[in-house]
Design a protein around this motif. Sequence first.
Motif, PDB file in Angstrom:
ATOM      1  N   ALA A  66      -9.127 -36.091 -18.849  1.00  0.00           N
ATOM      2  CA  ALA A  66      -8.426 -36.098 -17.561  1.00  0.00           C
ATOM      3  C   ALA A  66      -7.184 -35.217 -17.623  1.00  0.00           C
ATOM      4  CB  ALA A  66      -8.046 -37.529 -17.176  1.00  0.00           C
ATOM      5  N   SER A  67      -6.467 -35.276 -18.761  1.00  0.00           N
ATOM      6  CA  SER A  67      -5.273 -34.444 -18.906  1.00  0.00           C
ATOM      7  C   SER A  67      -5.640 -32.968 -18.899  1.00  0.00           C
ATOM      8  CB  SER A  67      -4.555 -34.808 -20.209  1.00  0.00           C
ATOM      9  OG  SER A  67      -3.443 -33.963 -20.398  1.00  0.00           O
ATOM     10  N   THR A  68      -6.721 -32.605 -19.561  1.00  0.00           N
ATOM     11  CA  THR A  68      -7.174 -31.212 -19.571  1.00  0.00           C
ATOM     12  C   THR A  68      -7.587 -30.764 -18.172  1.00  0.00           C
ATOM     13  OG1 THR A  68      -7.970 -31.506 -21.843  1.00  0.00           O
ATOM     14  CG2 THR A  68      -8.801 -29.601 -20.632  1.00  0.00           C
ATOM     15  N   ALA A  69      -8.240 -31.650 -17.433  1.00  0.00           N
ATOM     16  CA  ALA A  69      -8.663 -31.318 -16.071  1.00  0.00           C
ATOM     17  C   ALA A  69      -7.454 -31.079 -15.165  1.00  0.00           C
ATOM     18  CB  ALA A  69      -9.540 -32.435 -15.512  1.00  0.00           C
ATOM     19  N   ARG A  70      -6.425 -31.943 -15.313  1.00  0.00           N
ATOM     20  CA  ARG A  70      -5.219 -31.765 -14.499  1.00  0.00           C
ATOM     21  C   ARG A  70      -4.509 -30.459 -14.840  1.00  0.00           C
ATOM     22  NH1 ARG A  70      -4.548 -37.396 -15.428  1.00  0.00           N
ATOM     23  NH2 ARG A  70      -3.118 -36.933 -17.147  1.00  0.00           N
ATOM     24  N   LEU A  71      -4.483 -30.129 -16.155  1.00  0.00           N
ATOM     25  CA  LEU A  71      -3.856 -28.867 -16.576  1.00  0.00           C
ATOM     26  C   LEU A  71      -4.620 -27.672 -16.027  1.00  0.00           C
ATOM     27  CD1 LEU A  71      -1.626 -27.577 -18.295  1.00  0.00           C
ATOM     28  CD2 LEU A  71      -3.191 -27.630 -20.240  1.00  0.00           C
ATOM     29  N   SER A  72      -5.930 -27.756 -16.042  1.00  0.00           N
ATOM     30  CA  SER A  72      -6.749 -26.666 -15.509  1.00  0.00           C
ATOM     31  C   SER A  72      -6.555 -26.523 -14.002  1.00  0.00           C
ATOM     32  CB  SER A  72      -8.224 -26.925 -15.821  1.00  0.00           C
ATOM     33  OG  SER A  72      -9.032 -25.928 -15.237  1.00  0.00           O
ATOM     34  N   LEU A  73      -6.454 -27.661 -13.300  1.00  0.00           N
ATOM     35  CA  LEU A  73      -6.231 -27.614 -11.852  1.00  0.00           C
ATOM     36  C   LEU A  73      -4.860 -27.023 -11.524  1.00  0.00           C
ATOM     37  CD1 LEU A  73      -7.323 -28.355  -9.059  1.00  0.00           C
ATOM     38  CD2 LEU A  73      -6.275 -30.618  -9.325  1.00  0.00           C
ATOM     39  N   ALA A  74      -3.837 -27.395 -12.307  1.00  0.00           N
ATOM     40  CA  ALA A  74      -2.494 -26.842 -12.080  1.00  0.00           C
ATOM     41  C   ALA A  74      -2.481 -25.347 -12.329  1.00  0.00           C
ATOM     42  CB  ALA A  74      -1.494 -27.546 -13.000  1.00  0.00           C
ATOM     43  N   ARG A  75      -3.234 -24.901 -13.372  1.00  0.00           N
ATOM     44  CA  ARG A  75      -3.309 -23.474 -13.666  1.00  0.00           C
ATOM     45  C   ARG A  75      -3.998 -22.738 -12.525  1.00  0.00           C
ATOM     46  NH1 ARG A  75      -5.709 -23.882 -18.109  1.00  0.00           N
ATOM     47  NH2 ARG A  75      -3.872 -23.938 -19.455  1.00  0.00           N
ATOM     48  N   GLN A  76      -5.050 -23.323 -11.975  1.00  0.00           N
ATOM     49  CA  GLN A  76      -5.738 -22.701 -10.849  1.00  0.00           C
ATOM     50  C   GLN A  76      -4.824 -22.589  -9.631  1.00  0.00           C
ATOM     51  OE1 GLN A  76      -9.313 -24.880 -10.061  1.00  0.00           O
ATOM     52  NE2 GLN A  76     -10.270 -24.363 -12.030  1.00  0.00           N
ATOM     53  N   HIS A  77      -4.024 -23.632  -9.373  1.00  0.00           N
ATOM     54  CA  HIS A  77      -3.094 -23.589  -8.253  1.00  0.00           C
ATOM     55  C   HIS A  77      -2.033 -22.506  -8.467  1.00  0.00           C
ATOM     56  CE1 HIS A  77      -4.025 -28.020  -6.980  1.00  0.00           C
ATOM     57  NE2 HIS A  77      -4.960 -27.155  -6.597  1.00  0.00           N
ATOM     58  N   ALA A  78      -1.565 -22.391  -9.708  1.00  0.00           N
ATOM     59  CA  ALA A  78      -0.563 -21.360 -10.009  1.00  0.00           C
ATOM     60  C   ALA A  78      -1.148 -19.962  -9.809  1.00  0.00           C
ATOM     61  CB  ALA A  78      -0.044 -21.532 -11.434  1.00  0.00           C
ATOM     62  N   ILE A  79      -2.359 -19.741 -10.295  1.00  0.00           N
ATOM     63  CA  ILE A  79      -2.999 -18.436 -10.135  1.00  0.00           C
ATOM     64  C   ILE A  79      -3.240 -18.127  -8.669  1.00  0.00           C
ATOM     65  CG2 ILE A  79      -5.103 -17.127 -10.601  1.00  0.00           C
ATOM     66  CD1 ILE A  79      -5.299 -18.591 -13.275  1.00  0.00           C
ATOM     67  N   THR A  80      -3.675 -19.145  -7.914  1.00  0.00           N
ATOM     68  CA  THR A  80      -3.893 -18.951  -6.479  1.00  0.00           C
ATOM     69  C   THR A  80      -2.599 -18.588  -5.766  1.00  0.00           C
ATOM     70  OG1 THR A  80      -5.717 -20.539  -6.518  1.00  0.00           O
ATOM     71  CG2 THR A  80      -4.766 -20.015  -4.371  1.00  0.00           C
ATOM     72  N   GLY A  81      -1.526 -19.274  -6.132  1.00  0.00           N
ATOM     73  CA  GLY A  81      -0.232 -18.980  -5.524  1.00  0.00           C
ATOM     74  C   GLY A  81       0.226 -17.565  -5.806  1.00  0.00           C
ATOM     75  N   TRP A  82       0.093 -17.126  -7.058  1.00  0.00           N
ATOM     76  CA  TRP A  82       0.500 -15.764  -7.402  1.00  0.00           C
ATOM     77  C   TRP A  82      -0.371 -14.724  -6.710  1.00  0.00           C
ATOM     78  CZ3 TRP A  82       4.865 -14.108  -9.119  1.00  0.00           C
ATOM     79  CH2 TRP A  82       5.676 -14.934  -9.894  1.00  0.00           C
ATOM     80  N   LEU A  83      -1.659 -15.004  -6.565  1.00  0.00           N
ATOM     81  CA  LEU A  83      -2.539 -14.062  -5.856  1.00  0.00           C
ATOM     82  C   LEU A  83      -2.153 -13.954  -4.384  1.00  0.00           C
ATOM     83  CD1 LEU A  83      -6.035 -14.908  -7.388  1.00  0.00           C
ATOM     84  CD2 LEU A  83      -4.639 -12.865  -7.789  1.00  0.00           C
ATOM     85  N   LEU A  84      -1.689 -15.061  -3.797  1.00  0.00           N
ATOM     86  CA  LEU A  84      -1.299 -15.041  -2.393  1.00  0.00           C
ATOM     87  C   LEU A  84      -0.030 -14.210  -2.175  1.00  0.00           C
ATOM     88  CD1 LEU A  84      -1.999 -18.752  -1.357  1.00  0.00           C
ATOM     89  CD2 LEU A  84      -3.261 -16.724  -0.630  1.00  0.00           C
ATOM     90  N   VAL A  85       0.902 -14.284  -3.111  1.00  0.00           N
ATOM     91  CA  VAL A  85       2.154 -13.542  -2.942  1.00  0.00           C
ATOM     92  C   VAL A  85       2.083 -12.143  -3.541  1.00  0.00           C
ATOM     93  CG1 VAL A  85       3.494 -15.665  -2.931  1.00  0.00           C
ATOM     94  CG2 VAL A  85       3.199 -14.418  -5.081  1.00  0.00           C
ATOM     95  N   LEU A  86       0.987 -11.813  -4.236  1.00  0.00           N
ATOM     96  CA  LEU A  86       0.887 -10.512  -4.894  1.00  0.00           C
ATOM     97  C   LEU A  86       1.030  -9.330  -3.932  1.00  0.00           C
ATOM     98  CD1 LEU A  86       0.458  -8.978  -7.510  1.00  0.00           C
ATOM     99  CD2 LEU A  86      -2.019  -9.130  -7.135  1.00  0.00           C
ATOM    100  N   PRO A  87       0.375  -9.330  -2.756  1.00  0.00           N
ATOM    101  CA  PRO A  87       0.566  -8.179  -1.851  1.00  0.00           C
ATOM    102  C   PRO A  87       2.027  -7.980  -1.450  1.00  0.00           C
ATOM    103  CG  PRO A  87      -1.337  -9.467  -1.182  1.00  0.00           C
ATOM    104  CD  PRO A  87      -0.644 -10.265  -2.231  1.00  0.00           C
ATOM    105  N   ALA A  88       2.724  -9.079  -1.139  1.00  0.00           N
ATOM    106  CA  ALA A  88       4.131  -8.955  -0.753  1.00  0.00           C
ATOM    107  C   ALA A  88       4.982  -8.471  -1.923  1.00  0.00           C
ATOM    108  CB  ALA A  88       4.651 -10.300  -0.239  1.00  0.00           C
ATOM    109  N   VAL A  89       4.699  -8.999  -3.123  1.00  0.00           N
ATOM    110  CA  VAL A  89       5.454  -8.567  -4.301  1.00  0.00           C
ATOM    111  C   VAL A  89       5.209  -7.093  -4.592  1.00  0.00           C
ATOM    112  CG1 VAL A  89       5.678  -8.879  -6.800  1.00  0.00           C
ATOM    113  CG2 VAL A  89       5.531 -10.869  -5.304  1.00  0.00           C
ATOM    114  N   ALA A  90       3.959  -6.647  -4.453  1.00  0.00           N
ATOM    115  CA  ALA A  90       3.639  -5.238  -4.710  1.00  0.00           C
ATOM    116  C   ALA A  90       4.356  -4.322  -3.721  1.00  0.00           C
ATOM    117  CB  ALA A  90       2.127  -5.038  -4.633  1.00  0.00           C
TER     118      ALA A  90
END
Length: 299
Positions: free
Chosen positions: A3-27
């Motif tokens: 369960a801890s590994t699953a939560r860590l993987s989900l948090a990583r996915q959310h972080a990656i999704t967030g960075w992908l969303l702001v990537l065009p503006a950052v670029a």
Amino acid sequence: MHASTARLSLARQHAITGWLLVLPAVALLAAFTHYPALATLWHSFFSTPKGSRPARFVGLENYALMADDPVFWQSLWNNLWFALGTIPTSVGLALAMALWVNGKLSGRGLLRMAYFTPTVLPMVAVANIWLFFYTPQYGLIAQVTGLFGLPSVNWLGSRETALPALMLVTIWKEAGFFMIFYLAALQGIPPTLREAAMLEGASRGQYFRRVLWPLLMPTTLFVLINALINAFRLVDHVVVMTRGGPDNASTLLLFYIYQVGFAFWDTAYAATLTVVLLAVLAATAWIKFNWLDRRTHYQ
């Protein structure tokens, strides 16, 4: 553990999704803001390439030249006075207009449109309109003052009045723009707060000072930063109305950069002046954020 590994993987996915969303503006921010600022700083340490002569590294020579340039100090001084004259006046006028048109007035829609109209006019059009107002002998102001037997004044041709005349134009154009933000903020404040304050016996002044003004601080911070940027990036009105005259009395820093870069074609020195402009804006914005952020409530 699973369960801890699953939560860590989900948090990583959310972080990656967030960075992908702001990537065009950052670029876009990096390509059109950060990189040009760093490139300008880099070019300020080189000489201006001319013809077959390439640019060469000169270190702080351009900055030493700037320190001995009386026109630079005059333009910087003019810009500081311009900012001090336009920012508090336009922001205060915008707040007053917003408080007025937010009330229950007959024809307030037309009044709001009248206040906002100068904002939608192009900068060059505004400059030409006021150029006609200020024209001596046959301008609108000269015609009105002539009715009372007052002498005609060359508002844009006098060292004492050229810069204040530009300030008046800027205030006239920007107050309506800032009013829209204050009006939107006022309409987002629940009317129950006013009713509760009135029930507690608070006067209008006490309600504004203790309740309304703190709630408007996020808008005020936003408006002040925009007003600061506008005060240091004004060039259209100067080009059309005074061209920096008379005797550099109305030369603002960005107009001087424009002159050096495009009229004198000294791009290295223009880059040096631009670095100073960016430093002034960054320092002032940092002070405002640190000073006002302590007084700003976002909830």
